[in-house]
Scaffold this active site. Structure first.
Site, PDB file in Angstrom:
ATOM      1  N   SER A 163       0.565  -1.546  -0.108  1.00  0.00           N
ATOM      2  CA  SER A 163      -0.129  -0.006  -0.320  1.00  0.00           C
ATOM      3  C   SER A 163       0.817   1.034   0.363  1.00  0.00           C
ATOM      4  CB  SER A 163      -0.800   0.323   1.051  1.00  0.00           C
ATOM      5  OG  SER A 163      -1.213   1.232   1.469  1.00  0.00           O
ATOM      6  N   HIS A 181      -1.451  -1.577  -3.955  1.00  0.00           N
ATOM      7  CA  HIS A 181      -2.031  -1.348  -3.452  1.00  0.00           C
ATOM      8  C   HIS A 181      -2.543   0.661  -3.153  1.00  0.00           C
ATOM      9  CE1 HIS A 181      -6.471  -1.823  -0.640  1.00  0.00           C
ATOM     10  NE2 HIS A 181      -5.195  -0.556  -0.067  1.00  0.00           N
ATOM     11  N   ASP A 228      -4.441   4.195  -1.695  1.00  0.00           N
ATOM     12  CA  ASP A 228      -5.925   4.342  -0.564  1.00  0.00           C
ATOM     13  C   ASP A 228      -6.671   5.365  -1.354  1.00  0.00           C
ATOM     14  OD1 ASP A 228      -6.080   2.164   1.507  1.00  0.00           O
ATOM     15  OD2 ASP A 228      -3.681   2.462   1.337  1.00  0.00           O
ATOM     16  N   MET A 258      -8.832   8.339  -0.287  1.00  0.00           N
ATOM     17  CA  MET A 258      -9.550   8.892   1.169  1.00  0.00           C
ATOM     18  C   MET A 258      -9.758   9.814   1.185  1.00  0.00           C
ATOM     19  SD  MET A 258      -7.187   7.730   4.425  1.00  0.00           S
ATOM     20  CE  MET A 258      -5.542   6.058   3.970  1.00  0.00           C
ATOM     21  N   HIS A 270      -8.537   1.558  -3.491  1.00  0.00           N
ATOM     22  CA  HIS A 270      -9.069   1.200  -2.291  1.00  0.00           C
ATOM     23  C   HIS A 270     -10.209   2.388  -1.926  1.00  0.00           C
ATOM     24  CE1 HIS A 270      -9.117   0.403   2.065  1.00  0.00           C
ATOM     25  NE2 HIS A 270     -11.004   0.598   1.530  1.00  0.00           N
ATOM     26  N   MET A 311     -11.981   4.605  -0.370  1.00  0.00           N
ATOM     27  CA  MET A 311     -12.702   5.535   1.295  1.00  0.00           C
ATOM     28  C   MET A 311     -13.122   6.520   1.015  1.00  0.00           C
ATOM     29  SD  MET A 311      -9.956   3.826   3.568  1.00  0.00           S
ATOM     30  CE  MET A 311      -8.443   3.766   2.105  1.00  0.00           C
ATOM     31  N   MET A 315     -11.213  -5.715   6.315  1.00  0.00           N
ATOM     32  CA  MET A 315     -10.604  -4.526   7.002  1.00  0.00           C
ATOM     33  C   MET A 315     -10.292  -5.285   8.365  1.00  0.00           C
ATOM     34  SD  MET A 315      -9.906  -1.753   4.978  1.00  0.00           S
ATOM     35  CE  MET A 315      -8.732  -1.164   6.173  1.00  0.00           C
ATOM     36  N   GLY A 374      -8.911   4.676   7.395  1.00  0.00           N
ATOM     37  CA  GLY A 374      -8.214   6.009   7.282  1.00  0.00           C
ATOM     38  C   GLY A 374      -7.022   6.470   7.328  1.00  0.00           C
ATOM     39  N   PHE A 375      -5.809   5.048   8.016  1.00  0.00           N
ATOM     40  CA  PHE A 375      -4.775   5.548   8.516  1.00  0.00           C
ATOM     41  C   PHE A 375      -3.859   4.067   8.701  1.00  0.00           C
ATOM     42  CE2 PHE A 375      -7.390   8.918  10.843  1.00  0.00           C
ATOM     43  CZ  PHE A 375      -7.135   9.808  10.465  1.00  0.00           C
ATOM     44  N   ASP A 402      -6.285  -5.884   4.991  1.00  0.00           N
ATOM     45  CA  ASP A 402      -5.693  -4.574   5.362  1.00  0.00           C
ATOM     46  C   ASP A 402      -5.773  -4.386   6.039  1.00  0.00           C
ATOM     47  OD1 ASP A 402      -4.707  -1.978   4.335  1.00  0.00           O
ATOM     48  OD2 ASP A 402      -6.967  -1.657   3.065  1.00  0.00           O
ATOM     49  N   GLY A 403      -4.330  -3.612   6.983  1.00  0.00           N
ATOM     50  CA  GLY A 403      -4.554  -2.708   7.815  1.00  0.00           C
ATOM     51  C   GLY A 403      -3.577  -3.639   8.895  1.00  0.00           C
ATOM     52  N   GLY A 404      -2.589  -2.718   9.295  1.00  0.00           N
ATOM     53  CA  GLY A 404      -1.724  -3.571  10.716  1.00  0.00           C
ATOM     54  C   GLY A 404      -1.171  -5.209   9.809  1.00  0.00           C
ATOM     55  N   SER A 456       2.878  -0.077   5.692  1.00  0.00           N
ATOM     56  CA  SER A 456       4.107   0.425   6.937  1.00  0.00           C
ATOM     57  C   SER A 456       5.362  -0.404   6.865  1.00  0.00           C
ATOM     58  CB  SER A 456       3.606   1.006   8.310  1.00  0.00           C
ATOM     59  OG  SER A 456       2.361   0.359   8.933  1.00  0.00           O
TER      60      SER A 456
HETATM   61  C1  DX5 Z   1      -5.954   2.128   6.258  1.00  0.00           C
HETATM   62  C2  DX5 Z   1      -5.552   1.394   4.502  1.00  0.00           C
HETATM   63  C3  DX5 Z   1      -4.194   0.828   4.270  1.00  0.00           C
HETATM   64  C4  DX5 Z   1      -3.340   0.907   4.919  1.00  0.00           C
HETATM   65  C5  DX5 Z   1      -2.511  -0.128   5.424  1.00  0.00           C
HETATM   66  O1  DX5 Z   1      -7.571   2.902   6.098  1.00  0.00           O
HETATM   67  O2  DX5 Z   1      -6.579   1.328   4.084  1.00  0.00           O
HETATM   68  O3  DX5 Z   1      -4.362   0.371   2.731  1.00  0.00           O
HETATM   69  O4  DX5 Z   1      -2.665   1.925   3.864  1.00  0.00           O
HETATM   70  O5  DX5 Z   1      -1.458   0.375   6.579  1.00  0.00           O
HETATM   71  P1  DX5 Z   1      -0.464  -0.541   7.480  1.00  0.00           P
HETATM   72  O6  DX5 Z   1      -0.031  -1.720   6.423  1.00  0.00           O
HETATM   73  O7  DX5 Z   1       0.459   0.732   7.305  1.00  0.00           O
HETATM   74  O8  DX5 Z   1      -1.576  -0.894   8.579  1.00  0.00           O
HETATM   75 ZN    ZN Z   2      -6.440   0.126   2.044  1.00  0.00          ZN
END
Ligand code: DX5
Ligand code: ZN
Length: 229
Positions: free
Chosen positions: A11, A36, A38, A40, A69, A71, A140, A145-146, A178-180, A201
């Site tokens: 991402s 990917h 994102d 927003m 994606h 959002m 998710m 969002g972050f 997706d996420g963490g 990240s």
């Molecule tokens: C969050 C995004 C993710 C984000 C994931 O809203 O949809 O795609 O980039 O970031 P990490 O992998 O750092 O959690």
């Molecule tokens: Zn995403």
């Protein structure tokens, strides 16, 4: 599911935007399966990121599929624009969309892959009637969002349920998380049945660099003997 069946989708939210093309190329060389992106709008989620112009700039920079994606509130207004900019798949949220079937049909009419995204508080059951029409489900594993948030482990049973539904209703449909996602959490999601892993990240903010970080992720999922898929 063997480890080669697991796809990695870096991402770019965590990338250095001043060197975006370069970093995407690095991820591509290190074996990324798709990129990917994102999007927003500061309304659907409390953060603002990027729009179609970035997809347009990335399009000639990599042959990899660009998955977008969305959002954003009312994604229908922007589907064509993202398709024209060069998105290969458009992922729209279940939340807040009263006409999801229509949205999905419009994405398909644009010749793009269609995906549905569900937030952590949304149950798997909402997918039942739309699953047959989509190419991908994105569960998710953080609140959208972050980047850089902690993986919500209570999403694991839901990933298992979605895997069961996919196997029954739409085998071949991708199940993405997706996420963490990092070397610790990736194997858990794969064991639960995910076959596409988004990581921001863990790839772009890794001290060891993009290629080494991707290798570490691959090695981590390689240790999983077999998924439930
Ligand atoms: C969050 C995004 C993710 C984000 C994931 O809203 O949809 O795609 O980039 O970031 P990490 O992998 O750092 O959690
Ligand atoms: Zn995403």
């Amino acid at each position: 599911m063997d480890k080669d069946a697991v796809k990695l989708a870096p991402s770019i939210l965590a990338a250095d935007f001043a060197r975006l093309g370069e970093q995407v190329k690095e991820a591509e060389k290190a074996g990324a399966d798709r990129i990917h992106v994102d999007v927003m709008d500061g309304h659907f989620v409390p953060n603002i990121s990027i729009g179609p112009v970035v997809i347009q700039s990335l399009r000639p920079a990599t042959p990899l599929p660009l998955e977008t994606h969305l959002m954003i509130s009312d994604p229908d207004l922007y589907l064509e624009e993202f398709a024209e900019a060069g998105s290969d798949s458009l992922l729209v949220h279940w939340e807040g969309n009263n006409n999801l079937h229509r949205t999905v049909q419009r994405i398909k009419a644009l010749g793009k892959r269609a995906g549905i995204v569900i937030n952590p508080a949304t149950p798997a059951s909402v997918l039942e009637e739309i699953l047959q029409d989509v190419d991908q489900v994105l569960v998710m594993t953080v609140n959208p969002g972050f980047g850089g948030q902690h993986f919500i482990s209570t999403t694991l049973p839901k990933i298992r349920r979605v895997r069961q539904m996919i196997d029954e209703i739409k085998p071949g449909c991708d199940l993405e998380v997706d996420g963490g996602i990092d070397a610790k959490t990736a194997p858990l999601t794969m064991e639960a049945g995910a076959n596409v892993l988004v990581a921001g990240s863990a790839i772009f903010s890794a001290k060891e660099g993009i290629a080494a970080a991707m290798q570490r992720l691959r090695a981590a999922v390689g240790k999983v003997k077999s998924g439930t898929g």
